[in-house]
Each structure stands twice: as structure tokens, then as C-alpha cells.
Design a protein around this motif. Structure first.
Motif, PDB file in Angstrom:
ATOM      1  N   UNK A 476       0.791  -1.221   0.000  1.00  0.00           N
ATOM      2  CA  UNK A 476       0.000   0.000   0.000  1.00  0.00           C
ATOM      3  C   UNK A 476       0.821   1.268   0.000  1.00  0.00           C
ATOM      4  N   UNK A 477       0.318   2.286   0.702  1.00  0.00           N
ATOM      5  CA  UNK A 477       0.988   3.582   0.729  1.00  0.00           C
ATOM      6  C   UNK A 477       1.601   3.819   2.114  1.00  0.00           C
ATOM      7  N   UNK A 478       2.219   4.974   2.285  1.00  0.00           N
ATOM      8  CA  UNK A 478       2.950   5.281   3.521  1.00  0.00           C
ATOM      9  C   UNK A 478       2.053   5.152   4.748  1.00  0.00           C
ATOM     10  N   UNK A 479       0.846   5.691   4.688  1.00  0.00           N
ATOM     11  CA  UNK A 479      -0.044   5.716   5.853  1.00  0.00           C
ATOM     12  C   UNK A 479      -0.560   4.341   6.243  1.00  0.00           C
ATOM     13  N   UNK A 480      -0.402   3.340   5.379  1.00  0.00           N
ATOM     14  CA  UNK A 480      -0.874   1.994   5.718  1.00  0.00           C
ATOM     15  C   UNK A 480      -0.089   1.375   6.871  1.00  0.00           C
ATOM     16  N   UNK A 481       1.049   1.929   7.194  1.00  0.00           N
ATOM     17  CA  UNK A 481       1.807   1.437   8.356  1.00  0.00           C
ATOM     18  C   UNK A 481       1.045   1.675   9.661  1.00  0.00           C
ATOM     19  N   UNK A 482       0.121   2.634   9.649  1.00  0.00           N
ATOM     20  CA  UNK A 482      -0.633   2.936  10.871  1.00  0.00           C
ATOM     21  C   UNK A 482      -1.536   1.783  11.297  1.00  0.00           C
ATOM     22  N   UNK A 483      -1.904   0.913  10.354  1.00  0.00           N
ATOM     23  CA  UNK A 483      -2.706  -0.257  10.717  1.00  0.00           C
ATOM     24  C   UNK A 483      -1.881  -1.203  11.589  1.00  0.00           C
ATOM     25  N   UNK A 484      -0.570  -1.278  11.318  1.00  0.00           N
ATOM     26  CA  UNK A 484       0.304  -2.105  12.160  1.00  0.00           C
ATOM     27  C   UNK A 484       0.353  -1.519  13.568  1.00  0.00           C
ATOM     28  N   UNK A 485       0.521  -0.191  13.646  1.00  0.00           N
ATOM     29  CA  UNK A 485       0.579   0.473  14.957  1.00  0.00           C
ATOM     30  C   UNK A 485      -0.727   0.274  15.720  1.00  0.00           C
ATOM     31  N   UNK A 486      -1.852   0.366  15.018  1.00  0.00           N
ATOM     32  CA  UNK A 486      -3.148   0.142  15.669  1.00  0.00           C
ATOM     33  C   UNK A 486      -3.247  -1.267  16.221  1.00  0.00           C
ATOM     34  N   UNK A 487      -2.774  -2.223  15.422  1.00  0.00           N
ATOM     35  CA  UNK A 487      -2.860  -3.622  15.857  1.00  0.00           C
ATOM     36  C   UNK A 487      -1.971  -3.862  17.075  1.00  0.00           C
ATOM     37  N   UNK A 488      -0.774  -3.304  17.071  1.00  0.00           N
ATOM     38  CA  UNK A 488       0.110  -3.452  18.236  1.00  0.00           C
ATOM     39  C   UNK A 488      -0.514  -2.812  19.473  1.00  0.00           C
ATOM     40  N   UNK A 489      -1.143  -1.665  19.290  1.00  0.00           N
ATOM     41  CA  UNK A 489      -1.810  -1.030  20.439  1.00  0.00           C
ATOM     42  C   UNK A 489      -2.966  -1.902  20.933  1.00  0.00           C
ATOM     43  N   UNK A 490      -3.722  -2.442  19.999  1.00  0.00           N
ATOM     44  CA  UNK A 490      -4.877  -3.276  20.344  1.00  0.00           C
ATOM     45  C   UNK A 490      -4.446  -4.520  21.117  1.00  0.00           C
ATOM     46  N   UNK A 491      -3.235  -5.015  20.813  1.00  0.00           N
ATOM     47  CA  UNK A 491      -2.737  -6.232  21.475  1.00  0.00           C
ATOM     48  C   UNK A 491      -1.698  -5.909  22.563  1.00  0.00           C
ATOM     49  N   UNK A 492      -1.727  -4.666  23.066  1.00  0.00           N
ATOM     50  CA  UNK A 492      -0.952  -4.223  24.244  1.00  0.00           C
ATOM     51  C   UNK A 492       0.559  -4.228  24.032  1.00  0.00           C
ATOM     52  N   UNK A 493       1.005  -4.176  22.780  1.00  0.00           N
ATOM     53  CA  UNK A 493       2.441  -4.109  22.511  1.00  0.00           C
ATOM     54  C   UNK A 493       2.808  -2.646  22.234  1.00  0.00           C
ATOM     55  N   UNK A 494       2.840  -1.870  23.302  1.00  0.00           N
ATOM     56  CA  UNK A 494       2.946  -0.417  23.175  1.00  0.00           C
ATOM     57  C   UNK A 494       4.301   0.021  22.623  1.00  0.00           C
TER      58      UNK A 494
END
Length: 670
Positions: A476-494
Motif C-alpha cells: 500500500x501507501x505510507x499511511x498503511x503502516x498505521x494499521x500495524x501500529x493500531x494492531x500493536x496497540x490493540x494487542x498491548x504491545x505499546x
């Protein structure tokens, strides 16, 4: 010589307004690849959806609505009983055409076996002891299926969605070409070419829910629709012919119908399209090119004038169907002819009345030595072309409501398409669609197994989800990396989330980044000029983040997703930097409170001071909302109240989160 130069100037203006050949090709390829992935053969869904009209044809005129056709896959229209042999009648309800009492181009739809789905059955009427599908009843029962606030408009359900006007036509399909249109096949000597003719015939036709006003069964008849054939014909035009069609649409809108109420408009854009079709097929102009662009327009205008004089506009596929029969006759016909003839007497000067075109004529008249260049590569820059393509991609990268089974089918379809002869636009759109599907799959998998799976299952699912999101970020594009960050936050990997946020922040702050229409053109070209669209998208393009409301991504914005869903919106749209600062603030609270405050300050500056470059006007509501959420979590309730109030003051037409905002204000207990 002057008319030739004016022709070239107007052609250039139409390229800038409607699109260059490259822009139009990209738009068509993007829509085509989306439709291929969502075809009934791949998804095997109950309904097939097809984009039609000028949007499908590659035209982008401000104010144009989006035309969409939908039909049930388990119903098929046939012209005689012998065609039943091609279907499993246990799976398909057969509908037989009965045109014996209908005007040309219209038909009754008879259910000989009296078997149909519940929606179709509720629209049936009995005539002479037999069951027919009533077009008027079908319009009634389907009007509010997609959007509850839709209103009837001809055979369609009309309304506005995300500030775009739409027309949804709920119809039926036939895999066979209508016998009443067989003469069209015999007429196709020079245009369209044989492979286009064969493709059109092979794809049959549709039936839309409106009867002939002068027919014996107005409320029950159906009109034969050639929408699919028409966009294939438009695809086969050269660019001068295509822009002639566009100029006729502008001529209609800005001159003929200017100031008229909808009910007083006798001519429509379909008449303009029909005129272009006939002019091309009858070889009224041997060569269509920029130098005689206005000659082509004049040929079509004279044909239209002739039709109005005679009171007969022959349908391109069924000429016996006079499309003027219902409303252009008598006094209305004479008034319209007089209006058009006055324009005709003005000659090409009549286009001076068009605000979209007149400057291109005046420029040549005031400067006869002006040099006109019609080369598409000099008309728009590489940056403008990229901007148009990426915005077109992102507006088409949304998939409908899906489950894991559908996601798997999508991915299988992408895998199958790898060996096909695809254009660069097909390829980059496939990459973006793949990223979207992988992102949705990852979050759906996690939500499914969080409460139901064993620890081992959850471990496997989380590993798979992370892998999918990383692949999506590469596609995807540059901003698609934010989905990874969201997933890590959702799974408590801050800490892992913050690591991704750090990388993403650097990329989003690059001076060459393209976000919608915001870009530093020179730096963009220096960074990625001349490279492939896929490379540009991955390295230098950001988009607003779409969070599908059927999937819960992070708990903090579930109320906003629920509010959006209640208002028939399929997703929230969040500016990438707003989501980045939110995630940084939320993650840092657990590992670095000072960083959390800095992120909150950055978010506050963005909400208060951005001038529409990073946060577009229609996304200010969600941006203020997210600022308020972060302030409330940080314990600053007064500041949160102010932010929520600011959110309510913004234009709500896109995300529609007001219900959640009001509830948050109420919960503050100030």
C-alpha cells in the motif's frame, strides 16, 4: 485556419476539464479491475453491482451523479423457452420476456414457474391469470434497500452519499442479446470494431424498472437497458470523439438547460450520447481529431436539431424506439426547436455562452498567433497525473461488507490475476485492494479469536495478522503502516507500536509526501519522478485512513463507529496524522508520560491551526473528536468539552459521529 486553432484550443480545454487520454485510461482501468474482483464468478454473492453512466466511462464533471446498477444473480431473463437449457432451473428463477403488447424497447417480465425470491415476489401482479413482475412495485420495494433516505427518480433510487449524488437502478439481467436489437449487429460495419460487437452481444442486456408512458402497461413494463454495451462503445471511441460527447454534455448543462427546473428539461445527456453514437457509426465525419474538434461537435448538434424538428430521436440499439415520443411533441417540440435554431444561427459562437469553454475561444480570437499544444504529456504534469490517479484509486479502494470467506475469495482472485496482461493502472490498483483486504482480514481474525480461541490459536492468529499487516504496508501507501501500529496497540504491545509510529512519522513528515491535493511538486519529482506508480505509492503517498464500521479496531473510537453505522456510513475516515498522534498519545501513556503529553500537544496544534492541508474540512469533526478523547483520557475534561463542542460545529456529512459526540459530552458530568 482560425476555426482549426479554436478547435485545438477547445480540445485542450476539454482535456483539462474532463481528462487527458492517460487520465481517462487510468480511471477506466481502476474501475474495471475493481469490478473484475467483485464479479459474481469470484465472490458468488447474491447481487451483482455494476458502475455505469459517465463515471464508468471515465468522465469526471463536477455535479455529475454516480450511476449504479444492481441485479439478483439467481434470476435470469430469457427471450424464449429454448434458452432455459443453459441454466439450472433449481438455482435460477426464469423470467420470460413478453413484448407482444409493449412499444419497441420495452417488455413485460413474466414468471412462468411463479418462483422468485421474496423481494421479487412482493412486486408481482396477476394479469390474465399469469404472474408478472411489476416495474412500479419493484421500484417501491427496492427504493430503500441500500439507503433509507433514497427517493424515486425514474427507474432509480436517488440520494446523496458522502456528498456525491447517486442513482441506484435495481434491475434484471439477460445473458442474451435482444431479438429486437438484431438490426444493430447488421449496422456495425465500420464502428464499433468486430471484437467490440462480439463482446457486447456476449454480455446481453438489462431491464430497468420503468414503463413506457404511452404503453398499455405503464406501471408494469420494463425498459431494455444497454448500459453495459454503452460504456463499451464509449471505451472504443478515440479521445476526440469522447471529448465531443463531453462537450455536448456541457452544452446541454450550461446553455440548453441553463436556468430550467428539472421538470422543464426536455433534453438529457442520454440524447447527447445517442447523437455521438449515430454520428460515428454513420461516418458523418471521416476523421475525428483535435484540429476538427468543433466540426465534430457541429455534426452532432445538427443531428440533434434534425431529430427535434422531426420529433424522432431513434434509440441507437432499437431505432424503432423513438425516445422523444413521451415529451418532445406539439408545442414543447416547437419551442425547443426554436431555441436550438437560434443557437444554430450563432454558429460556433454559441459556445461563448458556456463558462467552461468560452475562455479557450476568446484566447484565440484575441491572440490569433497563439500556439496551441494538444499533446497530452504537456497538458498536465506528472504530479497532476499522479494526483488524479491516486485520488481515483483511493476512492475506489473500498470493498463492500465482507467476511473472512469473502476475504479469502478476494485474495484468491488477486492471485489468479497475476498472470493476466494487466496495465500499470491495473497493477497498482490490485496492490492497493490487496492491502485493504489484508488489513480487514487481520483485524477480523483477531476479533474472532480473542474471546473464542485457545492461547495457542490466538498466538497463531496474531502472528498471521501481523504478517498480513506488514505485507499490506509493503503493497500500500505510507499511511498503511498505521494499521500495524493500531494492531500493536490493540494487542498491548505499546513499545512495538511506538517503534512503528516513529518510522511512520518520519515518512509522513517528508517534504515530498503527496496527500490528496497537498504536495510540494518540485520535491515530489526530485524524490520519485519517473518511477513506477507502485514505487511512488509506497514511498511518497499518504491517504486518509478508512476504518470499516463492521470491524472494531481500537476501543477508544467504538462509539464513533457505532454512531456512523446508525447513519448508514460504512466507515470512519481519519486524517493519517490525527490517527498517528492519537496512537502515540495512547501508547505513550503506558511507557512514557512526557511523550504522551507532547503527542497530545501536537494533536492540539493540528486541530486548532491546520488550514485544510493535512485535515480536510469534511474531516475536522473526527479530528476534534479524537483530540477530545485524548484530552478526556488525560484528565483534562474542560479541554475535552471544548473539543467535543468544536466537533459538533463542523460539517457532519461524512463521518456522521454527532450521536457519539453528544453522548461523550453528557458523560463528562461537568
Amino acid at each position: 485556419m482560425a476555426i482549426q486553432k479554436i478547435s485545438e484550443s477547445v480540445y485542450m480545454g476539454m482535456c483539462l476539464k474532463i481528462g487527458t487520454p492517460q487520465q481517462v485510461a487510468a480511471r477506466r482501468d481502476i474501475v474495471d479491475i475493481v469490478e473484475m474482483l467483485e464479479s459474481k464468478e469470484i465472490l458468488n454473492g447474491p447481487i451483482t453491482v455494476m458502475l455505469s453512466g459517465s463515471h464508468r466511462e471515465g468522465m469526471r464533471l463536477s455535479g455529475s451523479d454516480v450511476d449504479i446498477m444492481r441485479w439478483p444473480n439467481n434470476h435470469r431473463v430469457i427471450w424464449d423457452f429454448s434458452q432455459c437449457q443453459f441454466y439450472n432451473t433449481q438455482e435460477h428463477a426464469m423470467i420470460l420476456c413478453d413484448s407482444s403488447e409493449s412499444p419497441p424497447g420495452f417488455t413485460l417480465l413474466w414468471l412462468p414457474l411463479e418462483r422468485a425470491n421474496s423481494t421479487v415476489a412482493s412486486a408481482c401482479v396477476r394479469m390474465n391469470g399469469m404472474l408478472y413482475i411489476s416495474s412500479s412495485k419493484y421500484r417501491e420495494v427496492t427504493c430503500s434497500i441500500i439507503f433509507s433516505d433514497s427517493t424515486p427518480h425514474g427507474p432509480c433510487s436517488s440520494g446523496s452519499y458522502c456528498s456525491v449524488e447517486y442513482d441506484h437502478a435495481y434491475c434484471f439481467v439477460s445473458d442474451f442479446w435482444p431479438p429486437s436489437a438484431s438490426s444493430w449487429i447488421d449496422r456495425c460495419h465500420a464502428w464499433p470494431p468486430p471484437h467490440v460487437v462480439n463482446d457486447i452481444i456476449r454480455n446481453g442486456c438489462h431491464f430497468v424498472a420503468i414503463g413506457h408512458k404511452s404503453g398499455n402497461h405503464t406501471d408494469n413494463e420494463w425498459r431494455i437497458s444497454f448500459s453495459r454495451a454503452e460504456y463499451k462503445l464509449v471505451y472504443s471511441m478515440n479521445h476526440t470523439q469522447f471529448l465531443t460527447y463531453g462537450l455536448l454534455k456541457l452544452f446541454l448543462k450550461e446553455i440548453i438547460n441553463k436556468g430550467l427546473r428539472d421538470g422543464d428539461k426536455l433534453l438529457c445527456s442520454y440524447h447527447m450520447k445517442t447523437a455521438v453514437f449515430w454520428a460515428i457509426q454513420q461516418n458523418a465525419l471521416p476523421h475525428w481529431h483535435p484540429k476538427n474538434f468543433l466540426v465534430g461537435f457541429w455534426v452532432c448538434f445538427k443531428l440533434l436539431l434534425k431529430w427535434v424538428y422531426e420529433g424522432n430521436c431513434p434509440n441507437f440499439f432499437i431505432p424503432e424506439n423513438n425516445m422523444f415520443l413521451n415529451n418532445i411533441y406539439g408545442e414543447a417540440q416547437m419551442t425547443l426547436f426554436t431555441q436550438l435554431y437560434i443557437l444554430y444561427e450563432k454558429g460556433i459562437a454559441l459556445l461563448l455562452h458556456s463558462p467552461s469553454i468560452n475562455s479557450y475561444i476568446i484566447n484565440v480570437l484575441c491572440n490569433p498567433r497563439l500556439t496551441i499544444c494538444t499533446d497530452e504529456h504537456t497538458l498536465i504534469s506528472e504530479v497532476e497525473l499522479d494526483m488524479d490517479i491516486f485520488n481515483e484509486m483511493f476512492s475506489n479502494a473500498s470493498t463492500g461488507s465482507v467476511d473472512l470467506r469473502i476475504c479469502r475469495k478476494y485474495l484468491h482472485a488477486v492471485e489468479q490475476s497475476i498472470g493476466l496482461p494487466l496495465t500499470q493502472y491495473h497493477n497498482v490498483m490490485l496492490r492497493k485492494l490487496t492491502a485493504t483486504i489484508l488489513q480487514r482480514t487481520a483485524f477480523m481474525l483477531h476479533n474472532l479469536y480473542t474471546n473464542t480461541g485457545s492461547n495457542k490459536q490466538l498466538y497463531i492468529v496474531e502472528k498471521m495478522a501481523c504478517h498480513m499487516l506488514k505485507i499490506a504496508a509493503r503493497f500500500g501507501c505510507v499511511s498503511d503502516m498505521l494499521y500495524i501500529a493500531m494492531y500493536y496497540y490493540k494487542t498491548f504491545r505499546y513499545r512495538e507500536a511506538l517503534s512503528v509510529i516513529d518510522i511512520t512519522k518520519v515518512k509522513l513528515e517528508q517534504p515530498y509526501l503527496m496527500h490528496r491535493s497537498h504536495v510540494d511538486r518540485e520535491r515530489y519529482i526530485e524524490a520519485v519522478g519517473g518511477q513506477s506508480l507502485s514505487t511512488k505509492m509506497r514511498q511518497a503517498v499518504a491517504q486518509d485512513i478508512k476504518l470499516y464500521n463492521e470491524i472494531f479496531y481500537i476501543n477508544e473510537i467504538i462509539p464513533e463507529q457505532q454512531s456512523s453505522t446508525q447513519n448508514n456510513e460504512p466507515f470512519l475516515i481519519i486524517p493519517p496524522l490525527v490517527l498517528l498522534y492519537m496512537l502515540e498519545c495512547l501508547c505513550s501513556r503506558h511507557v512514557n508520560t512526557l511523550r504522551a503529553q507532547i503527542a497530545l500537544d501536537d494533536l492540539q496544534v493540528l486541530a486548532h491551526h491546520d488550514q485544510g492541508q493535512l485535515v480536510l474540512a469534511h474531516l475536522k469533526d473526527i479530528s476534534w473528536e479524537i483530540l477530545g478523547i485524548c484530552q478526556q483520557i488525560a484528565g483534562n475534561l474542560q479541554a475535552a468539552l471544548y473539543s467535543y463542542q468544536q466537533s459538533l460545529r463542523q460539517d457532519p456529512y461524512h463521518n456522521k459521529i454527532q450521536t457519539a459526540t453528544r453522548q461523550r459530552i453528557q458523560d463528562l458530568h461537568l
